[in-house]
Design an enzyme around this catalytic site. Sequence first.
Site, PDB file in Angstrom:
ATOM      1  N   LEU A 137       0.868  -1.173   0.000  1.00 29.82           N
ATOM      2  CA  LEU A 137       0.000   0.000   0.000  1.00 29.82           C
ATOM      3  C   LEU A 137       0.907   1.225   0.000  1.00 29.82           C
ATOM      4  CD1 LEU A 137      -2.693  -0.909   2.716  1.00 29.82           C
ATOM      5  CD2 LEU A 137      -2.909  -1.115   0.229  1.00 29.82           C
ATOM      6  N   ASP A 138       0.480   2.294  -0.693  1.00 29.48           N
ATOM      7  CA  ASP A 138       1.256   3.529  -0.698  1.00 29.48           C
ATOM      8  C   ASP A 138       1.460   4.040   0.723  1.00 29.48           C
ATOM      9  OD1 ASP A 138       1.105   3.377  -3.432  1.00 29.48           O
ATOM     10  OD2 ASP A 138      -0.438   4.932  -3.632  1.00 29.48           O
ATOM     11  N   VAL A 139       2.504   4.828   0.905  1.00 33.90           N
ATOM     12  CA  VAL A 139       2.769   5.423   2.215  1.00 33.90           C
ATOM     13  C   VAL A 139       1.538   6.160   2.739  1.00 33.90           C
ATOM     14  CG1 VAL A 139       4.134   7.158   3.453  1.00 33.90           C
ATOM     15  CG2 VAL A 139       5.249   5.638   1.803  1.00 33.90           C
ATOM     16  N   THR A 141      -1.615   5.680   1.994  1.00 33.46           N
ATOM     17  CA  THR A 141      -2.849   4.884   1.957  1.00 33.46           C
ATOM     18  C   THR A 141      -2.898   3.987   3.186  1.00 33.46           C
ATOM     19  OG1 THR A 141      -2.894   4.890  -0.461  1.00 33.46           O
ATOM     20  CG2 THR A 141      -4.178   3.184   0.638  1.00 33.46           C
TER      21      THR A 141
END
Length: 309
Positions: A137-139, A141
């Site tokens: 997951l993105d930082v 998100t």
Amino acid sequence: MPDRRFYPVPDGLVGDRVDSVVARLTGLSRSACAKLVDSGEVLVDGVPTSKSERLIEGQVIEVVVPDPVVVRPKPTLVDLPVLFEDDDVVVINKPAGLAAHPSLNFEGPDVLGALMAQGVQLASSGPPERQGIVHRLDVGTSGCMVVAKSEWAYSVLKQAFRDRTVKKIYHALVQGHPDPIAGTIDAPTGRDHRHQWKMGIRADGRRSITHYETIEAMAGGSLMEVHLETGRTHQIRVHMSGIGHPCVGDEMYGADPTLSAKVGLDRQWLHAVSLGFLHPGTGEWVEFSSDYPPELTRCLELMREGVYR
């Protein structure tokens, strides 16, 4: 022996700067590539160049690529809620601000370091800096994420993600009202030529498919349920921005900074609400869910009250 590579200038990169093109071709950061050019490790048609030189059709770039720097996770005490754990997997509710694994481009905490600090033993499979990581997951998100603890689980889950048998559902609060209110975005994505940390819709990118449906419409925004058919970097953010409806707070991809300030959000409004997969140990289907964190709930309430009018 040094890793010496030769690249003909691709048609799509003609006219771009040398440092930008080398970054695109090698996967190194643009700043690292600029240093390679300055140190004479990049030649164009056999001649040293400057990082700002614009490339033309037919030229060949020669690059001496340095040995990769391995960044290993370090135990870091972070509040990382665990939704489920057994001998094979650990499922977490990742908060925003936490990377999936360490990297040269991010100095903050990461999931692997946080799990190490909690005494969780992870699979040793995978590159040293991302052992046990089967998806990311993105930082910025938050939400459900699974990490493999056993080697068997790592192998099975990696294949499940490749085969697209994992069920991933996200909620995204976007600006405006997508029309139609439900649909599919089938647009290839790839690295942005000018900004290596960004992605974009590109004709030469990898196929990316996002399915969305409006859950709730409010003044100035829409709460969406999003299903990923593919799992590309920043896929939801790029696709929603591409149809003119960026995630609230996602200024990297065109969100209104005035709105971000009004709702007090310094990250994209994007949350992995559920994750389902066949358990690699039992073979049974398991599914996990995660509530919105406080900052997303507060933002949603403000949008419902009409802060964007």
